[in-house]
Design a protein around this motif. Structure first.
Motif, PDB file in Angstrom:
ATOM      1  N   ASN A 227      73.356  71.156  21.469  1.00 37.86           N
ATOM      2  CA  ASN A 227      73.778  72.330  20.690  1.00 37.86           C
ATOM      3  C   ASN A 227      75.267  72.605  20.702  1.00 37.86           C
ATOM      4  N   ILE A 228      76.082  71.579  20.827  1.00 35.11           N
ATOM      5  CA  ILE A 228      77.534  71.800  20.728  1.00 35.11           C
ATOM      6  C   ILE A 228      77.919  71.760  19.251  1.00 35.11           C
ATOM      7  N   THR A 229      78.649  72.783  18.815  1.00 29.14           N
ATOM      8  CA  THR A 229      78.932  72.924  17.385  1.00 29.14           C
ATOM      9  C   THR A 229      80.429  72.851  17.083  1.00 29.14           C
ATOM     10  N   PHE A 230      80.723  72.749  15.788  1.00 24.78           N
ATOM     11  CA  PHE A 230      82.101  72.784  15.304  1.00 24.78           C
ATOM     12  C   PHE A 230      82.763  74.103  15.727  1.00 24.78           C
ATOM     13  N   GLY A 231      81.975  75.170  15.738  1.00 24.12           N
ATOM     14  CA  GLY A 231      82.484  76.484  16.157  1.00 24.12           C
ATOM     15  C   GLY A 231      82.940  76.470  17.610  1.00 24.12           C
ATOM     16  N   ASP A 232      82.191  75.744  18.465  1.00 23.84           N
ATOM     17  CA  ASP A 232      82.626  75.622  19.871  1.00 23.84           C
ATOM     18  C   ASP A 232      83.989  74.954  19.949  1.00 23.84           C
ATOM     19  N   MET A 233      84.133  73.902  19.129  1.00 24.70           N
ATOM     20  CA  MET A 233      85.401  73.168  19.136  1.00 24.70           C
ATOM     21  C   MET A 233      86.544  74.067  18.682  1.00 24.70           C
ATOM     22  N   LYS A 234      86.310  74.763  17.566  1.00 25.31           N
ATOM     23  CA  LYS A 234      87.360  75.623  17.012  1.00 25.31           C
ATOM     24  C   LYS A 234      87.761  76.700  18.027  1.00 25.31           C
ATOM     25  N   GLY A 235      86.746  77.309  18.647  1.00 25.75           N
ATOM     26  CA  GLY A 235      87.017  78.357  19.637  1.00 25.75           C
ATOM     27  C   GLY A 235      87.795  77.820  20.826  1.00 25.75           C
ATOM     28  N   THR A 236      87.389  76.633  21.307  1.00 28.11           N
ATOM     29  CA  THR A 236      88.057  76.039  22.471  1.00 28.11           C
ATOM     30  C   THR A 236      89.525  75.742  22.152  1.00 28.11           C
ATOM     31  N   LEU A 237      89.749  75.148  20.968  1.00 25.33           N
ATOM     32  CA  LEU A 237      91.118  74.756  20.621  1.00 25.33           C
ATOM     33  C   LEU A 237      91.996  75.967  20.326  1.00 25.33           C
ATOM     34  N   GLU A 238      91.428  76.977  19.690  1.00 20.43           N
ATOM     35  CA  GLU A 238      92.214  78.190  19.437  1.00 20.43           C
ATOM     36  C   GLU A 238      92.569  78.890  20.745  1.00 20.43           C
ATOM     37  N   GLU A 239      91.612  78.909  21.655  1.00 24.47           N
ATOM     38  CA  GLU A 239      91.869  79.519  22.963  1.00 24.47           C
ATOM     39  C   GLU A 239      92.986  78.758  23.692  1.00 24.47           C
ATOM     40  N   PHE A 240      92.923  77.438  23.567  1.00 21.12           N
ATOM     41  CA  PHE A 240      93.981  76.623  24.204  1.00 21.12           C
ATOM     42  C   PHE A 240      95.359  76.978  23.644  1.00 21.12           C
ATOM     43  N   THR A 241      95.472  77.059  22.310  1.00 22.20           N
ATOM     44  CA  THR A 241      96.799  77.354  21.734  1.00 22.20           C
ATOM     45  C   THR A 241      97.288  78.737  22.166  1.00 22.20           C
ATOM     46  N   LYS A 242      96.358  79.676  22.298  1.00 24.00           N
ATOM     47  CA  LYS A 242      96.766  81.017  22.750  1.00 24.00           C
ATOM     48  C   LYS A 242      97.301  80.970  24.175  1.00 24.00           C
ATOM     49  N   ARG A 243      96.595  80.226  25.030  1.00 28.29           N
ATOM     50  CA  ARG A 243      97.044  80.172  26.431  1.00 28.29           C
ATOM     51  C   ARG A 243      98.330  79.349  26.566  1.00 28.29           C
ATOM     52  N   MET A 244      98.521  78.424  25.644  1.00 25.17           N
ATOM     53  CA  MET A 244      99.711  77.566  25.711  1.00 25.17           C
ATOM     54  C   MET A 244     100.921  78.257  25.087  1.00 25.17           C
ATOM     55  N   TYR A 245     100.739  78.887  23.946  1.00 24.02           N
ATOM     56  CA  TYR A 245     101.876  79.441  23.194  1.00 24.02           C
ATOM     57  C   TYR A 245     101.932  80.959  23.179  1.00 24.02           C
ATOM     58  N   GLY A 246     100.893  81.609  23.646  1.00 22.89           N
ATOM     59  CA  GLY A 246     100.885  83.073  23.621  1.00 22.89           C
ATOM     60  C   GLY A 246      99.864  83.622  22.642  1.00 22.89           C
ATOM     61  N   VAL A 249      99.991  83.538  18.565  1.00 24.86           N
ATOM     62  CA  VAL A 249     100.163  82.317  17.797  1.00 24.86           C
ATOM     63  C   VAL A 249      99.134  82.219  16.658  1.00 24.86           C
ATOM     64  N   ARG A 250      99.599  81.743  15.484  1.00 25.29           N
ATOM     65  CA  ARG A 250      98.678  81.568  14.356  1.00 25.29           C
ATOM     66  C   ARG A 250      98.360  80.088  14.173  1.00 25.29           C
ATOM     67  N   THR A 251      97.109  79.784  13.949  1.00 22.85           N
ATOM     68  CA  THR A 251      96.694  78.388  13.777  1.00 22.85           C
ATOM     69  C   THR A 251      95.868  78.252  12.501  1.00 22.85           C
ATOM     70  N   ARG A 252      95.728  77.009  12.057  1.00 21.26           N
ATOM     71  CA  ARG A 252      94.825  76.752  10.942  1.00 21.26           C
ATOM     72  C   ARG A 252      94.231  75.348  11.110  1.00 21.26           C
ATOM     73  N   MET A 253      93.068  75.123  10.485  1.00 22.89           N
ATOM     74  CA  MET A 253      92.441  73.811  10.542  1.00 22.89           C
ATOM     75  C   MET A 253      92.319  73.248   9.149  1.00 22.89           C
ATOM     76  N   ARG A 254      92.622  71.945   9.035  1.00 22.64           N
ATOM     77  CA  ARG A 254      92.493  71.260   7.751  1.00 22.64           C
ATOM     78  C   ARG A 254      91.544  70.093   7.934  1.00 22.64           C
ATOM     79  N   PRO A 255      90.744  69.766   6.901  1.00 29.33           N
ATOM     80  CA  PRO A 255      89.899  68.587   6.992  1.00 29.33           C
ATOM     81  C   PRO A 255      90.759  67.326   7.094  1.00 29.33           C
ATOM     82  N   SER A 256      90.297  66.346   7.847  1.00 28.34           N
ATOM     83  CA  SER A 256      91.045  65.103   7.989  1.00 28.34           C
ATOM     84  C   SER A 256      90.060  63.971   8.278  1.00 28.34           C
TER      85      SER A 256
END
Ligand code: PHE
Length: 347
Positions: A227-246, A249-256
């Motif tokens: 049950n690991i979802t794309f939402g888990d990934m997005k949340g984890t990575l956004e949390e990381f950027t907040k802890r890293m940059y404050g 910080v504003r982030t966005r995701m693009r398909p790749s």
């Protein structure tokens, strides 16, 4: 009372002269000259001993004795003077070369950790707080781990994304990214859930310039479980950027596209330099790419020993040099491994 003989008078006069001269002497060189003049073998005093036959026989012992007295007296005075001059020399030196113990000491040069060691440790710390542990995998990899098991078969056009350093041994290469660690970790932990960071140096056969290096770090993130979802990934990575940059910080995701994830994405942070308005650093876009990510491709899960019908996972690849460049406004990636201490000492 007998008349003083001529020789004795001469000797007395000579002694006076020598003593007067000695009094005036203040330095070692003049002192040596004085000694040569009055006490050496060829000196005037010594000459008297040779001149004894000039005197009447009965006077000779007396004259000889007196000459000896004069010689000894002069030698004693010489020694005294020598000590005096040495002492004066020492005193002068002590006065001029006196130590000022109140001067601050010289600081010894101190070593320090490399900027990327510091940034990597910070990344580990942030992910450790979220339950990820460090898993190390080798820099020298098999073509199979680096490409094939990641859903990039030989001759697949996607291989062009990674310019590879080959070794003389067929099938053995320098890893072009940290993603082969995904397969290694899955094969070790399957069928247990996984939460790891895979850090390390990667190598690419590229033209070096301000934003491209032939070696650089990556930090791979891998989570596998039920049950690991794309939402888990997005949340984890956004949390990381907040802890890293404050927090702000504003982030966005693009398909790749990456062959080993589906769907795949890239994450951008708002440009720090222009605050999103667009500048030379972000190429007018207002955003800077910091990582690639996606849900682990079913083929890769299967290669790692997980049934994609039951398990899912996400993976991401971060560039720590990129992260430092953004944070400290470093405009040339070549600074990192150029070993110029003027750069390294700033961190
Ligand atoms: N390995 C990819 C690269 O080097 C980055 C990546 C990692 C993308 C994990 C998706 C998931 O470009």
């Amino acid at each position: 009372m007998s008349e003083k003989t001529e020789l004795i008078q001469e000797l007395e006069a000579l002694q006076k002269k020598a003593e007067l001269e000695l009094k005036e002497i203040q330095d070692a060189v003049s002192l040596q000259n004085w000694r040569a003049a009055y006490l050496s073998r060829s000196s005037d005093v010594m000459a008297f001993f040779k001149r004894l036959p000039e005197a009447p026989k009965e006077e000779r012992p007396k004259i000889g004795q007196f000459a000896n007295q004069v010689k000894t007296a002069l030698e004693k005075q010489f020694e005294k003077k020598e000590i005096m001059i040495k002492q004066a020399y020492l005193d002068a030196n002590l006065k001029n070369e006196r130590l000022d113990v109140t001067l601050p000491g010289r600081k010894p040069a101190r070593g320090r950790l490399h900027i990327q060691t510091l940034v990597l440790r910070e990344i580990y710390r942030i992910f450790a707080e979220m339950g990820f542990q460090v898993y190390r995998s080798p820099d020298v990899e098999s073509d199979e781990n680096n490409f094939e098991l990641l859903n990039i078969p030989a001759h697949h056009p996607a291989r062009d994304l990674w310019d590879t350093f080959y070794t003389t041994k067929p099938g053995v290469i320098m890893r072009t990214h940290t993603s082969p660690g995904q397969v290694r970790a899955m094969r070790e932990f399957s069928p247990e859930p996984i939460r790891v960071v895979l850090p390390g140096m990667c190598y690419r056969y590229e033209q070096i310039d301000a934003s491209h290096e032939i070696q650089f770090n990556q930090v791979e993130l891998l989570a596998v479980g039920k049950n690991i979802t794309f939402g888990d990934m997005k949340g984890t990575l956004e949390e990381f950027t907040k802890r890293m940059y404050g927090e702000g910080v504003r982030t966005r995701m693009r398909p790749s596209y990456f062959p080993f994830v589906e769907p795949g994405a890239e994450m951008d942070v708002e440009c720090f330099v222009c605050a999103g308005k667009g500048c030379s650093v972000c190429g007018g876009k207002g955003w800077l790419e910091i990582l690639g990510c996606g849900m682990v491709h079913p083929t890769v899960l299967r290669n790692g020993g997980y049934d994609p019908e039951i398990y899912s996972g996400f993976a991401a690849g971060l560039g720590p040099e990129r992260i430092s460049m953004l944070r400290y406004r470093i405009d040339d990636i070549r600074n990192f491994w150029g070993n110029d201490v003027r750069f390294l000492e700033q961190f």
